[in-house]
Scaffold this active site. Structure first.
Site, PDB file in Angstrom:
ATOM      1  N   GLN A 163     -33.672  27.264 -17.177  1.00 43.26           N
ATOM      2  CA  GLN A 163     -32.261  26.905 -17.311  1.00 43.26           C
ATOM      3  C   GLN A 163     -31.417  27.647 -16.274  1.00 43.26           C
ATOM      4  OE1 GLN A 163     -29.669  27.992 -20.898  1.00 43.26           O
ATOM      5  NE2 GLN A 163     -29.833  25.781 -21.070  1.00 43.26           N
ATOM      6  N   HIS A 169     -27.595  28.524 -15.147  1.00 41.18           N
ATOM      7  CA  HIS A 169     -26.223  28.568 -15.646  1.00 41.18           C
ATOM      8  C   HIS A 169     -25.290  28.360 -14.460  1.00 41.18           C
ATOM      9  CE1 HIS A 169     -22.618  29.851 -17.705  1.00 41.18           C
ATOM     10  NE2 HIS A 169     -23.289  29.866 -18.832  1.00 41.18           N
ATOM     11  N   GLU A 194     -19.163  30.269 -20.236  1.00 40.90           N
ATOM     12  CA  GLU A 194     -18.692  28.896 -20.244  1.00 40.90           C
ATOM     13  C   GLU A 194     -17.237  28.803 -20.698  1.00 40.90           C
ATOM     14  OE1 GLU A 194     -22.264  26.718 -21.116  1.00 40.90           O
ATOM     15  OE2 GLU A 194     -21.072  25.430 -22.416  1.00 40.90           O
ATOM     16  N   ARG A 243     -24.275  21.989 -18.723  1.00 40.66           N
ATOM     17  CA  ARG A 243     -24.679  23.016 -17.764  1.00 40.66           C
ATOM     18  C   ARG A 243     -25.479  22.462 -16.592  1.00 40.66           C
ATOM     19  NH1 ARG A 243     -26.598  28.213 -21.470  1.00 40.66           N
ATOM     20  NH2 ARG A 243     -24.537  28.607 -22.304  1.00 40.66           N
ATOM     21  N   ARG A 283     -32.491  24.490 -23.449  1.00 39.24           N
ATOM     22  CA  ARG A 283     -32.140  25.172 -24.680  1.00 39.24           C
ATOM     23  C   ARG A 283     -30.637  25.123 -24.903  1.00 39.24           C
ATOM     24  NH1 ARG A 283     -29.584  30.674 -25.219  1.00 39.24           N
ATOM     25  NH2 ARG A 283     -29.236  30.814 -23.010  1.00 39.24           N
TER      26      ARG A 283
HETATM   27  C1  LIG Z   1     -26.547  37.100 -19.947  1.00 41.18           C
HETATM   28  C2  LIG Z   1     -27.260  36.432 -21.080  1.00 41.18           C
HETATM   29  C3  LIG Z   1     -26.537  35.923 -22.143  1.00 41.18           C
HETATM   30  C4  LIG Z   1     -27.195  35.318 -23.211  1.00 41.18           C
HETATM   31  N1  LIG Z   1     -26.452  34.839 -24.252  1.00 41.18           N
HETATM   32  C5  LIG Z   1     -27.081  34.275 -25.310  1.00 41.18           C
HETATM   33  C6  LIG Z   1     -26.346  33.798 -26.430  1.00 41.18           C
HETATM   34  O1  LIG Z   1     -25.127  33.897 -26.464  1.00 41.18           O
HETATM   35  N2  LIG Z   1     -27.007  33.253 -27.454  1.00 41.18           N
HETATM   36  C7  LIG Z   1     -28.373  33.146 -27.472  1.00 41.18           C
HETATM   37  O2  LIG Z   1     -28.919  32.668 -28.442  1.00 41.18           O
HETATM   38  N3  LIG Z   1     -29.096  33.604 -26.431  1.00 41.18           N
HETATM   39  C8  LIG Z   1     -28.490  34.156 -25.348  1.00 41.18           C
HETATM   40  N4  LIG Z   1     -29.245  34.605 -24.288  1.00 41.18           N
HETATM   41  C9  LIG Z   1     -30.705  34.581 -24.380  1.00 41.18           C
HETATM   42  C10 LIG Z   1     -31.243  35.672 -25.306  1.00 41.18           C
HETATM   43  O3  LIG Z   1     -30.455  36.817 -25.177  1.00 41.18           O
HETATM   44  C11 LIG Z   1     -32.678  36.077 -25.027  1.00 41.18           C
HETATM   45  O4  LIG Z   1     -33.465  34.956 -24.928  1.00 41.18           O
HETATM   46  C12 LIG Z   1     -33.285  36.952 -26.117  1.00 41.18           C
HETATM   47  O5  LIG Z   1     -32.436  38.025 -26.400  1.00 41.18           O
HETATM   48  C13 LIG Z   1     -34.652  37.471 -25.734  1.00 41.18           C
HETATM   49  O6  LIG Z   1     -35.101  38.458 -26.647  1.00 41.18           O
HETATM   50  P1  LIG Z   1     -36.556  39.080 -26.550  1.00 41.18           P
HETATM   51  O7  LIG Z   1     -36.714  40.013 -27.665  1.00 41.18           O
HETATM   52  O8  LIG Z   1     -37.518  37.974 -26.427  1.00 41.18           O
HETATM   53  O9  LIG Z   1     -36.607  39.833 -25.154  1.00 41.18           O
HETATM   54  P2  LIG Z   1     -35.823  41.093 -24.549  1.00 41.18           P
HETATM   55  O10 LIG Z   1     -34.661  41.450 -25.347  1.00 41.18           O
HETATM   56  O11 LIG Z   1     -35.617  40.792 -23.119  1.00 41.18           O
HETATM   57  O12 LIG Z   1     -36.864  42.272 -24.697  1.00 41.18           O
HETATM   58  C14 LIG Z   1     -37.981  42.411 -23.886  1.00 41.18           C
HETATM   59  C15 LIG Z   1     -38.668  43.711 -24.216  1.00 41.18           C
HETATM   60  O13 LIG Z   1     -39.949  43.741 -23.623  1.00 41.18           O
HETATM   61  C16 LIG Z   1     -40.170  44.973 -23.034  1.00 41.18           C
HETATM   62  N5  LIG Z   1     -41.158  44.808 -21.970  1.00 41.18           N
HETATM   63  C17 LIG Z   1     -41.172  43.872 -20.997  1.00 41.18           C
HETATM   64  N6  LIG Z   1     -42.253  44.036 -20.224  1.00 41.18           N
HETATM   65  C18 LIG Z   1     -42.946  45.066 -20.714  1.00 41.18           C
HETATM   66  C19 LIG Z   1     -44.148  45.726 -20.346  1.00 41.18           C
HETATM   67  N7  LIG Z   1     -44.869  45.335 -19.296  1.00 41.18           N
HETATM   68  N8  LIG Z   1     -44.568  46.786 -21.060  1.00 41.18           N
HETATM   69  C20 LIG Z   1     -43.844  47.207 -22.129  1.00 41.18           C
HETATM   70  N9  LIG Z   1     -42.704  46.618 -22.517  1.00 41.18           N
HETATM   71  C21 LIG Z   1     -42.273  45.564 -21.818  1.00 41.18           C
HETATM   72  C22 LIG Z   1     -38.827  45.438 -22.579  1.00 41.18           C
HETATM   73  O14 LIG Z   1     -38.815  46.825 -22.492  1.00 41.18           O
HETATM   74  C23 LIG Z   1     -37.940  44.936 -23.700  1.00 41.18           C
HETATM   75  O15 LIG Z   1     -37.902  45.888 -24.722  1.00 41.18           O
HETATM   76  C24 LIG Z   1     -28.601  35.197 -23.205  1.00 41.18           C
HETATM   77  C25 LIG Z   1     -29.323  35.700 -22.140  1.00 41.18           C
HETATM   78  C26 LIG Z   1     -28.664  36.315 -21.074  1.00 41.18           C
HETATM   79  C27 LIG Z   1     -29.482  36.806 -19.925  1.00 41.18           C
END
Ligand SMILES: Cc1cc2nc3c(=O)[nH]c(=O)nc-3n(C[C@H](O)[C@H](O)[C@H](O)COP(=O)(O)OP(=O)(O)OC[C@H]3O[C@@H](n4cnc5c(N)ncnc54)[C@H](O)[C@@H]3O)c2cc1C
Ligand code: SF4
Ligand code: SF4
Ligand code: FES
Lengths: 328, 556, 292
Positions: free
Chosen positions: B226, B228, B241, B272, B371
């Site tokens: 995706q 933005h 947005e 988007r 998404r």
């Molecule tokens: C700017 C922005 C705004 C957004 N706004 C929204 C919103 O309003 N609403 C919505 O629903 N979604 C939104 N999203 C999407 C959403 O935030 C994410 O998809 C979601 O938070 C991902 O969560 P996660 O737990 O999968 O990953 P993350 O929170 O990215 O966590 C990844 C974890 O993996 C760990 N890690 C990675 N690689 C390794 C490794 N090799 N060894 C050990 N640890 C590792 C990192 O340390 C981290 O702790 C947004 C995204 C962005 C970028």
């Protein structure tokens, strides 16, 4: 604009240079560039050995706090050019009040331990259903929940600089986030713990935490909230609360810091003779002389009325909150 | 060597949510995270999280909006689960300690969001992800989950087809450690950093998808990225947005509101992908301003900007040096979210026994080809919880299998192989090159030539990568070494994206082929699968699950 | 140039009416010499010194609003000589001015005493009046005995700088006002790190060890950079730096012997007032040896 970055380097395992030193890098800085971008550029193009923490680069993850020209800031939301113009240089060092590990990376373990110490999680009253949260309830803790745990406040904390066991502003802001939550069931117990030595009463009110917090958390405000909640809960068996009580009474009776000032002064005088324990003992026994040589202010009854009305309101608020909590 | 029931890679929303579930089940779960949990990029989510809470809304409506948003590529049974369980999880979050913003009656307030037919996005001001991530961290402390922070996982250890644990590099010492477990869960988030312009954190390098491929698992729908439409050029920071929602204009170098040519009715408020494509066209046809278009808010006036978009104003001032009250903000499209990821079932299980995945790195699939805003935090929470239960069940019914004796040695050898090279290309330069290739060849507009050229360039980079050499020879907080390890994974991910994109000869959701501009339901109602066989990527396909909603044209 | 008469509602603060009397008395003398009119506030109560904030925020606001109401009736801005009073009053004032609802609530409380605050007052400190309203050039013109003997460590302390959004006069990272006043008086300002930091006053009684160490660190810092005296705009800082210097010395087992001046004393000396008039004998660490 070409700017000279002076960066404090440190690598204790480097056999040739195990002590900290300053290294200079020239870096071309376009309008709007942040300190973090500059650091990344230096690491990419000039010196990949330069170590620093970073992640979100948008002032929300709390990784990149460093000392910039002597003050704690997020590298990612500090723009180079205005900062350079103001300070006349660009000196980047690890956060103060934290042990440097390598270059700009400091040991954050004590920071997390302090957080853990305040049991940073909601513990609702057992067996009762949660009360409805109103917009006012939300507002009460709103500033404290903006914290990104960057450590700028602790790095600037004047009290922590002297006493490493001080619980320090970041954890206190978190403590208020929990204590101030209407749904919390153990606020009293928490306030008791926070009133212990090295706790919330050890803050010297230097206002550095509030000034340097990049997220407007105002930790000192949280500390004030905690303290006044403790006072309202009657948790006053400690010098900090006693001090406040003395002030409260003095202003009500004389409009001024009179009696307390005398306590102060006498205590202070004894202290300057090195007789603190004696003075404190006398204070405890209420035997300290309290001469009222001070002129009262005019229209003192106005002050008394203000006290009456404020305290009536405070009591009412407390009753209201208690009944809401009971009603769950 | 340390032993735990479960090792969770990643301390973002999904990883922590899973850990709490495992801990509630009485299991010993450990989180290994390359950055401290509260630093995870979930923290940056602003807008909110979706759930049908009100009587006048329903989970079916939420599911329909999600299916339609996915351009009918989402699996409808998975989407039903997501939407049905959403209200429960929102309540659960409040129980944990979150306070969602309230309406005047004291109920959880909900705001309208793009692509949704009902205002069902719950939020905490414009800091939703931050608040949820911190609440999850609080629960982590409460449950005393073991944490290995600033440990970078370099390998998921698999023997005889089952996961046995991981090998991780402790950043503060440079030592490699073995973590032995009955099961492993990957929750490593997105890969935005394979593109030059991205809203993702510097740490969003998609490691887990690479780890999963190496471990024998499959990736799914990787070609769907995706973009933005409004991000800051140099930093990629998101301009919500809401800027356009409040009436902001998009201008080209001639000062024209160019959206009137692409979407005469809704102009800037088109979806988007449409806006991103329009911007890209303007830029590529020479009507951009230094590689950007301009987001103009000036006509809104200082007062409205301060009231409605205060955060945007400070972001623009602090990060682009532009005060939107006085000047338009240069913006361009940027990589934002990865719809694809590690293929899992509803309980987070991958195709490798004992290996689980959840969050943005996983693909269940609920987002299909596109998404909806507010659905990915939800995915991280719902499927983080479900995967936590799934992985707990697995480790309760399976014993601890032996950890292969040679695994540590092999990993150490691989690391030493990098650190020992005397001279070679700089990893930073190669990373930049890769990000440039992905942006140019796998961006908003794709066609066979662009994509195959990109693939060729990428494979060239992959070859040269074998010769990169480090400047930093220390083993202690060696960021450059980490970059190389991350780059290795990003190169795999890039290739998977390009491969899937070359083959998918249709336009669907975020994947737009100028040589195949229409959606083709006859041939392409299927997911792309990528796996690694003898070091080579193989493609496969799997049909989309359709339950209630037959594909229709996607019109807003 | 048109001479504007400067006049203020004068709020010395509790500390300088008793413990550091000399600060109050010398301020009056100095302002008289400079032609700054100070009008007493006979009704003014204590601002709470930050301590009442810890008791009850609303009470603190109301008591401070009472002070402002008196100044409003006098149609003058307030000048204080205590940084803590400055910070406490300014913070209350900021909150009251920023939030009409809060102001209204506070006025409801005040109304029980027949008072009202309309939000029209500004609070200043002697330092700001000298460096701002009065002006450094005017100050220079009045100097008859330039302080060429002093190498002063300017000790701003906390509450004349922070929180800057409530105070707003000086720059907390690069404060200039006290440095500039010292220079205008013909003295030299010594640069040292601690000049914006805390004296420890607030925990003198609560955590004496912290307070005493803090005081020692500040004084030693300035001394190391070559200061032969400290100067502070705040009586509380003065109490710690001077009165408790002995305790600080003991705590760190090191002799410091650093004379500490109130800002007003330094100005007075440059204007030609005598050491007696400046009440210097009241100090615990005698400045005699450096006076010229
Ligand atoms: C700017 C922005 C705004 C957004 N706004 C929204 C919103 O309003 N609403 C919505 O629903 N979604 C939104 N999203 C999407 C959403 O935030 C994410 O998809 C979601 O938070 C991902 O969560 P996660 O737990 O999968 O990953 P993350 O929170 O990215 O966590 C990844 C974890 O993996 C760990 N890690 C990675 N690689 C390794 C490794 N090799 N060894 C050990 N640890 C590792 C990192 O340390 C981290 O702790 C947004 C995204 C962005 C970028
Ligand atoms: S005000 Fe208190 S908590 Fe805040 S920095 Fe100063 S001493 Fe520390
Ligand atoms: S209170 Fe502010 S300065 Fe302190 S850790 Fe939190 S965000 Fe950082
Ligand atoms: S990099 Fe996240 S706060 Fe600066």
């Amino acid at each position: 604009m070409k700017i000279k970055f002076k960066i404090r380097r440190y690598n204790p395992v480097d056999t040739e240079a195990s002590e900290p030193y300053i290294q200079a890098y020239m870096c071309e800085v376009p309008e709007g560039m942040t300190v973090l971008e500059a650091l990344l550029k230096i690491a990419d193009e000039q010196d990949p050995t330069l170590s620093f923490r970073k992640s979100c680069r948008s002032a929300i993850c709390g990784s990149c706090a460093v000392s910039i020209n002597g003050f704690s800031k997020l590298a990612c939301n500090t723009q180079v050019i205005p900062e350079f113009k103001k300070a006349g240089e660009m000196l980047i060092e690890p956060l103060a009040n934290h042990t440097p590990l390598k270059d700009l990376i400091v040991d954050f373990v004590p920071f997390w331990r302090k957080m853990e110490k305040v049991s940073p999680y909601l513990t609702p009253a057992e067996g009762e259903s949660a009360p409805a949260v109103t917009p006012e309830d939300e507002e009460r803790v709103d500033r404290s929940q903006r914290c990104i745990m960057c450590g700028c406040c602790n790095a600037e904390c004047n009290s922590l600089a002297i006493d490493e066991n001080f619980i320090a502003p970041a954890a206190l802001a978190k403590a208020w986030r929990i204590v101030g939550d209407v749904r919390e069931g153990n606020a009293r117990r928490r306030l008791h713990r926070l009133s212990e030595e090295h706790g919330m009463w050890d803050c010297v009110r230097c206002v550095h935490c509030t000034q340097y917090c990049p997220k407007d958390v105002a930790p000192l405000k949280a500390i004030e909230e905690l303290r006044s909640s403790a006072m309202k809960e009657g948790i006053t068996d400690n010098p900090g609360a006693k001090h406040v009580e003395a002030m409260r009474d003095s202003v009500e009776r004389f409009g001024r810091l009179d009696e307390a000032a005398m306590t102060f002064k006498t205590l202070g005088f004894l202290r300057s003779l090195g007789m603190i324990p004696f003075g404190l003992r006398m204070e405890k026994h209420g035997k300290l002389p309290r001469p009222h040589i001070f002129a009262q202010i005019e229209e003192l009854d106005e002050v008394k009325k203000i006290y009456e009305e404020s305290e009536r309101r405070a009591k009412e608020e407390k009753r209201e909150l208690a009944s809401r909590k009971k009603g769950w | 060597m340390v032993i735990h029931d479960i090792v969770i890679i990643g301390g973002g929303l999904a990883g922590m949510r899973a850990a709490i579930e495992a801990s509630r089940a009485g299991l010993d779960a450990a989180i290994v995270s390359k950055i401290y949990p509260v630093r995870s990029h979930s923290v940056a989510a602003q807008g909110g999280i979706n759930a049908a809470l009100k009587d006048t809304d329903s989970w079916e409506n939420h599911a329909f909006d999600t299916v339609k948003g996915s351009d009918y590529l989402g699996d409808q049974d998975a989407i039903e689960l997501l939407c049905k369980e959403a209200p429960f999880d929102i309540m659960e979050l409040e129980k944990m300690g979150a306070i969602f913003s309230r309406d005047p009656e004291g109920r959880i307030a909900q705001r309208p969001f793009g692509g949704a037919g009902y205002p069902r996005t719950c939020y905490l001001a414009d800091r939703t992800g931050h608040a949820l991530l911190h609440v999850m961290y609080e629960q982590l402390v409460k449950h005393e989950v073991v944490l290995y922070d600033e440990w970078h996982v370099v390998k998921v250890v698999v023997e005889d087809g089952t996961a046995r644990g991981v090998i991780a590099l402790e950043l503060s010492t440079g030592k490699l450690h073995r973590l032995h477990s009955k099961a492993v869960l990957i929750a490593t988030g997105g890969y935005g950093r394979v593109f030059r312009t991205t809203t993702n954190a510097l740490s969003s390098t998609g490691d887990g998808m690479g780890l999963a491929l190496d471990a024998g698992a499959e990736l799914m729908d990787m070609e769907f990225v995706q973009f933005h439409p409004t991000v800051l050029k140099r930093t990629g920071i998101l301009m919500t947005e809401g800027c356009r929602g409040e009436g902001g204009y998009l201008l080209n170098s001639k000062g024209e509101r160019f959206m009137s040519r692409y979407a005469p009715k809704v102009q800037e408020l088109a979806s988007r992908d449409v806006v991103s494509r329009a911007e890209q066209t303007e830029i590529e046809e020479g009507r951009g301003v230094d590689g950007c278009v301009l987001l103009d808010l000036r006509h809104l006036g200082a007062d409205k900007i301060n009231r409605k978009l205060p955060q945007i104003r400070s972001l623009a001032i602090n990060f682009a040096g532009v005060d939107p009250v006085e000047k338009p903000i240069p913006v361009k499209p940027g990589a934002h979210y990865s719809m694809g990821g590690i293929r899992t079932d509803f309980d987070g299980a991958t195709t490798v026994p004992g290996l689980y995945a959840a969050g943005e790195c996983a693909c269940v699939s609920v987002h299909g080809a596109n998404r909806l805003g507010g659905n990915s935090l939800l995915e991280a929470i719902v499927f983080g919880r479900r995967a936590g239960i799934g992985v707990s069940n697995f480790s309760e019914s399976n014993g601890l299998l032996p950890f292969p004796a040679t695994a540590l040695k092999e990993a150490a050898f691989e690391v030493a192989d990098i650190t020992k090279r005397d001279s070679g290309e700089s990893p930073a330069a190669l990373r930049e090159e890769m990000a440039g290739v992905m942006e140019a060849h796998s961006g908003i507009f794709r066609d066979r030539t662009r994509l195959t050229d990109g693939l060729r360039k990428l494979r060239d980079i992959r070859e040269r990568f074998k010769g990169v050499a480090l400047t930093d020879r220390g083993d202690y907080y060696n960021n450059e070494l980490l970059q190389v390890i991350e780059l290795a994974q990003m190169l795999k991910i890039s290739e998977a994206i390009l491969l899937g994109a070359v083959e998918r000869e249709e336009s669907r959701g975020s994947h737009f082929r100028t040589d195949f501009p229409l959606r083709n339901d006859k041939d392409w109602m299927k997911h792309t699968l990528v796996s690694l066989k003898d070091g080579e990527m193989k493609l496969g396909y799997k049909a989309v699950t359709v339950t209630k909603f037959q594909p229709q044209e996607r019109k807003y | 140039m048109v001479e504007v008469e400067l006049r203020y509602a004068y709020y010395p603060g509790c500390a300088s009416q008793e413990m550091t009397k000399e600060a109050n008395e010398t301020t009056r003398l100095v302002c008289q010499r400079l032609g700054i009119a100070l009008h007493d506030m006979p009704k003014a109560n204590c601002c709470g010194a930050g301590l009442l904030t810890d008791y009850d925020y609303q009470l603190y606001l109301a008591l401070n609003a009472r002070i402002f109401a008196e100044a409003e009736a006098m149609e003058m801005d307030i000048m204080t000589i205590c940084s803590t009073c400055l910070m406490v009053m300014s913070t209350a004032n900021r909150d009251l001015k920023a939030d009409p609802k809060l102001l209204e609530k506070t006025n409801e409380i005040l109304s029980t005493a027949g008072l009202r605050y309309n939000g029209t007052i500004n609070v200043k400190q002697l330092l700001w009046v000298l460096a701002g309203d009065y002006g450094l050039d005017n100050l220079k013109k009045k100097v008859v005995k330039p302080l060429n003997w002093i190498k002063a460590a300017p000790f701003y302390g906390c509450h004349s700088l922070r929180p800057s959004d409530a105070l707003g006069f000086d720059d907390p990272e690069k404060p200039w006002s006290l440095d500039a006043v010292i220079a205008a008086l013909g003295g030299e300002a010594v640069q040292y790190k601690g000049k914006t930091k805390c004296c420890g006053f607030q925990v003198d009684l609560v955590a004496p060890e912290t307070a005493e160490k803090m005081t020692a660190v500040r004084l030693l810092d300035g001394k190391e950079k070559g200061a032969n005296a400290f100067v502070t705009p705040c009586p509380f800082c003065h109490i710690n730096l001077d009165n408790y210097q002995g305790l600080a010395e003991k705590r760190v087992s090191q002799k410091i012997s650093m004379p500490v001046f109130h800002l007003s004393q330094l100005v007075g000396l440059a204007l030609g007032l005598t050491a007696e008039e400046m009440g210097l004998s009241r100090h615990l660490v005698s400045p005699e040896k450096i006076l010229k």
